[in-house]
Design an enzyme around this catalytic site. Structure first.
Site, PDB file in Angstrom:
ATOM      1  N   LYS A  16       0.634  -1.101  -0.085  1.00  0.00           N
ATOM      2  CA  LYS A  16      -0.142  -0.149  -0.117  1.00  0.00           C
ATOM      3  C   LYS A  16       0.780   1.375  -0.073  1.00  0.00           C
ATOM      4  O   LYS A  16       0.399   2.186  -0.641  1.00  0.00           O
ATOM      5  CB  LYS A  16      -1.116   0.058   1.136  1.00  0.00           C
ATOM      6  CG  LYS A  16      -0.455   0.157   2.695  1.00  0.00           C
ATOM      7  CD  LYS A  16      -1.784  -0.104   3.467  1.00  0.00           C
ATOM      8  CE  LYS A  16      -1.434  -0.619   4.793  1.00  0.00           C
ATOM      9  NZ  LYS A  16      -0.081  -0.247   5.307  1.00  0.00           N
ATOM     10  N   ARG A  91      -6.409   2.914  12.129  1.00  0.00           N
ATOM     11  CA  ARG A  91      -6.026   1.608  12.411  1.00  0.00           C
ATOM     12  C   ARG A  91      -6.823   1.070  13.346  1.00  0.00           C
ATOM     13  O   ARG A  91      -6.590  -0.141  13.694  1.00  0.00           O
ATOM     14  CB  ARG A  91      -4.462   1.547  12.718  1.00  0.00           C
ATOM     15  CG  ARG A  91      -3.721   1.081  11.448  1.00  0.00           C
ATOM     16  CD  ARG A  91      -2.244   1.527  12.099  1.00  0.00           C
ATOM     17  NE  ARG A  91      -1.147   0.517  11.630  1.00  0.00           N
ATOM     18  CZ  ARG A  91      -0.291   0.635  10.676  1.00  0.00           C
ATOM     19  NH1 ARG A  91      -0.091   1.827  10.039  1.00  0.00           N
ATOM     20  NH2 ARG A  91       0.539  -0.149  10.374  1.00  0.00           N
ATOM     21  N   ARG A 132      11.586  -7.006   2.140  1.00  0.00           N
ATOM     22  CA  ARG A 132      11.522  -5.580   1.953  1.00  0.00           C
ATOM     23  C   ARG A 132      12.768  -4.808   2.567  1.00  0.00           C
ATOM     24  O   ARG A 132      13.163  -5.236   3.523  1.00  0.00           O
ATOM     25  CB  ARG A 132      10.291  -5.048   2.886  1.00  0.00           C
ATOM     26  CG  ARG A 132      10.202  -3.638   3.000  1.00  0.00           C
ATOM     27  CD  ARG A 132       8.631  -3.358   3.065  1.00  0.00           C
ATOM     28  NE  ARG A 132       8.244  -3.555   4.357  1.00  0.00           N
ATOM     29  CZ  ARG A 132       7.043  -2.988   4.514  1.00  0.00           C
ATOM     30  NH1 ARG A 132       5.848  -2.801   3.784  1.00  0.00           N
ATOM     31  NH2 ARG A 132       6.382  -3.313   5.891  1.00  0.00           N
ATOM     32  N   ARG A 164      13.525  -2.552   8.121  1.00  0.00           N
ATOM     33  CA  ARG A 164      12.952  -2.331   9.439  1.00  0.00           C
ATOM     34  C   ARG A 164      12.818  -3.149  10.321  1.00  0.00           C
ATOM     35  O   ARG A 164      12.519  -4.393  10.147  1.00  0.00           O
ATOM     36  CB  ARG A 164      11.398  -1.883   9.026  1.00  0.00           C
ATOM     37  CG  ARG A 164      11.433  -0.538   8.220  1.00  0.00           C
ATOM     38  CD  ARG A 164       9.703  -0.167   7.715  1.00  0.00           C
ATOM     39  NE  ARG A 164       8.990  -0.452   8.433  1.00  0.00           N
ATOM     40  CZ  ARG A 164       7.460  -0.417   8.082  1.00  0.00           C
ATOM     41  NH1 ARG A 164       7.221   0.094   6.761  1.00  0.00           N
ATOM     42  NH2 ARG A 164       6.638  -0.708   8.969  1.00  0.00           N
ATOM     43  N   ARG A 175       1.689  -7.902  14.060  1.00  0.00           N
ATOM     44  CA  ARG A 175       1.130  -6.765  13.249  1.00  0.00           C
ATOM     45  C   ARG A 175       0.169  -7.494  12.230  1.00  0.00           C
ATOM     46  O   ARG A 175      -0.943  -6.616  12.237  1.00  0.00           O
ATOM     47  CB  ARG A 175       1.889  -6.192  12.510  1.00  0.00           C
ATOM     48  CG  ARG A 175       3.231  -5.385  13.310  1.00  0.00           C
ATOM     49  CD  ARG A 175       4.376  -4.985  12.401  1.00  0.00           C
ATOM     50  NE  ARG A 175       4.003  -3.959  11.440  1.00  0.00           N
ATOM     51  CZ  ARG A 175       4.743  -3.818  10.294  1.00  0.00           C
ATOM     52  NH1 ARG A 175       5.917  -4.519   9.895  1.00  0.00           N
ATOM     53  NH2 ARG A 175       4.350  -2.931   9.176  1.00  0.00           N
TER      54      ARG A 175
HETATM   55  P1  AMP Z   1       3.649   1.459   9.128  1.00  0.00           P
HETATM   56  O1  AMP Z   1       4.736   1.930   8.254  1.00  0.00           O
HETATM   57  O2  AMP Z   1       2.163   2.081   8.632  1.00  0.00           O
HETATM   58  O3  AMP Z   1       3.591  -0.110   8.763  1.00  0.00           O
HETATM   59  O4  AMP Z   1       3.657   1.918  10.573  1.00  0.00           O
HETATM   60  C1  AMP Z   1       4.754   1.501  11.295  1.00  0.00           C
HETATM   61  C2  AMP Z   1       4.501   1.674  12.680  1.00  0.00           C
HETATM   62  O5  AMP Z   1       4.130   3.130  12.880  1.00  0.00           O
HETATM   63  C3  AMP Z   1       3.334   0.975  13.291  1.00  0.00           C
HETATM   64  O6  AMP Z   1       3.995  -0.356  13.489  1.00  0.00           O
HETATM   65  C4  AMP Z   1       3.136   1.893  14.379  1.00  0.00           C
HETATM   66  O7  AMP Z   1       3.898   1.805  15.575  1.00  0.00           O
HETATM   67  C5  AMP Z   1       3.224   3.177  13.875  1.00  0.00           C
HETATM   68  N1  AMP Z   1       2.053   3.544  13.308  1.00  0.00           N
HETATM   69  C6  AMP Z   1       1.611   3.742  12.202  1.00  0.00           C
HETATM   70  N2  AMP Z   1       0.511   4.076  11.848  1.00  0.00           N
HETATM   71  C7  AMP Z   1      -0.413   4.145  12.997  1.00  0.00           C
HETATM   72  C8  AMP Z   1      -1.535   4.500  13.451  1.00  0.00           C
HETATM   73  N3  AMP Z   1      -2.523   4.810  12.591  1.00  0.00           N
HETATM   74  N4  AMP Z   1      -1.728   4.403  14.732  1.00  0.00           N
HETATM   75  C9  AMP Z   1      -0.880   4.003  15.720  1.00  0.00           C
HETATM   76  N5  AMP Z   1       0.363   3.743  15.450  1.00  0.00           N
HETATM   77  C10 AMP Z   1       0.777   3.824  13.844  1.00  0.00           C
END
Ligand code: AMP
Length: 220
Positions: A16, A91, A132, A164, A175
């Site tokens: 995404k 989320r 990734r 990451r 996750r």
């Molecule tokens: P992502 O890059 O979207 O996979 O997000 C990486 C990390 O950022 C997640 O594992 C959370 O720790 C934090 N994070 C991202 N989006 C959110 C959200 N909407 N609410 C809370 N934490 C978030």
């Protein structure tokens, strides 16, 4: 001015981020990803970055109040006036409530609001995510599906790519389980109230991009 608001949903590793970036370029809309904003804060070692770095490493959600704050600050920037693409938000239920209110406040009836769900199985997610690699500048690659031109280095800035912390297998499992639990009601809400597009995420990046563009064009 008519606004376009697009939301991307999909499990970690569904592509995404890649698809939001491609669509953002095509429609000239900023892509707003709380995860990306937080990683940026972490890299700059700001107070906020240090505060959230543990959550980022173990894949746990950051508190809603922090997310609301960074999102509010980002949404008022001038480039978001024509609309924006949200990647990784909402989320959970309270973020959904926050967004509902926000949309009510900032959008008009003639605005376009589209939710895009990228469908990918757990099995595919796990096999994909191991490949990734990301760069501090925000660029993302996949060793097999979207490799950089020079092994291990970013095409855009030349920096060394890394994995990451939250892409490590145990954390991916958690996750994924959180995503599956929370997504049903969130996606259900957008399906019921807005334009909803379902996309097969187990195709090539280009094919997914084409499917999204085709489905968006069909809406006009
Ligand atoms: P992502 O890059 O979207 O996979 O997000 C990486 C990390 O950022 C997640 O594992 C959370 O720790 C934090 N994070 C991202 N989006 C959110 C959200 N909407 N609410 C809370 N934490 C978030």
């Amino acid at each position: 001015m008519k606004k376009t608001i697009i939301l991307f949903f999909g499990p970690p590793g569904s592509g995404k981020g890649t698809q939001s970036d491609a669509l953002g370029q095509k429609l000239n809309l900023p892509v707003i990803s709380p995860g990306e904003l937080l990683r940026h804060e972490e890299e700059k070692r700001t107070k906020l970055g240090l505060l959230v770095s543990k959550n980022l490493a173990n894949g746990k959600l950051v508190s809603d109040s922090i997310i609301d704050k960074i999102l509010s600050a980002r949404l008022v920037r001038p480039d978001a006036r024509r609309g924006f693409i949200l990647d990784g938000y909402p989320r959970n239920k309270s973020q959904l409530e926050w967004l509902k209110k926000k949309i009510k406040r900032i959008s008009k009836i003639e605005d376009k609001i589209i939710a895009i769900h990228i469908n990918v199985s757990d099995r595919e997610v796990k096999s994909r995510i191991g490949g990734r690699r990301v760069c501090d500048c925000g660029a993302a690659y996949h060793l097999k599906h979207n490799p950089p031109i020079h092994i291990g280095l970013c095409d855009l800035c030349g920096k060394k790519l890394k994995q990451r912390e939250d892409d490590k297998p145990k954390i991916v499992k958690e996750r994924l389980s959180h995503f599956r639990k929370s997504i049903k009601s969130i996606v259900g809400y957008f399906k019921k109230n807005y334009t909803f597009i379902n996309v097969d995420g187990e195709q090539s990046i280009k094919a997914i991009e084409l499917e999204i563009t085709k489905k968006i064009n069909e809406l006009k």
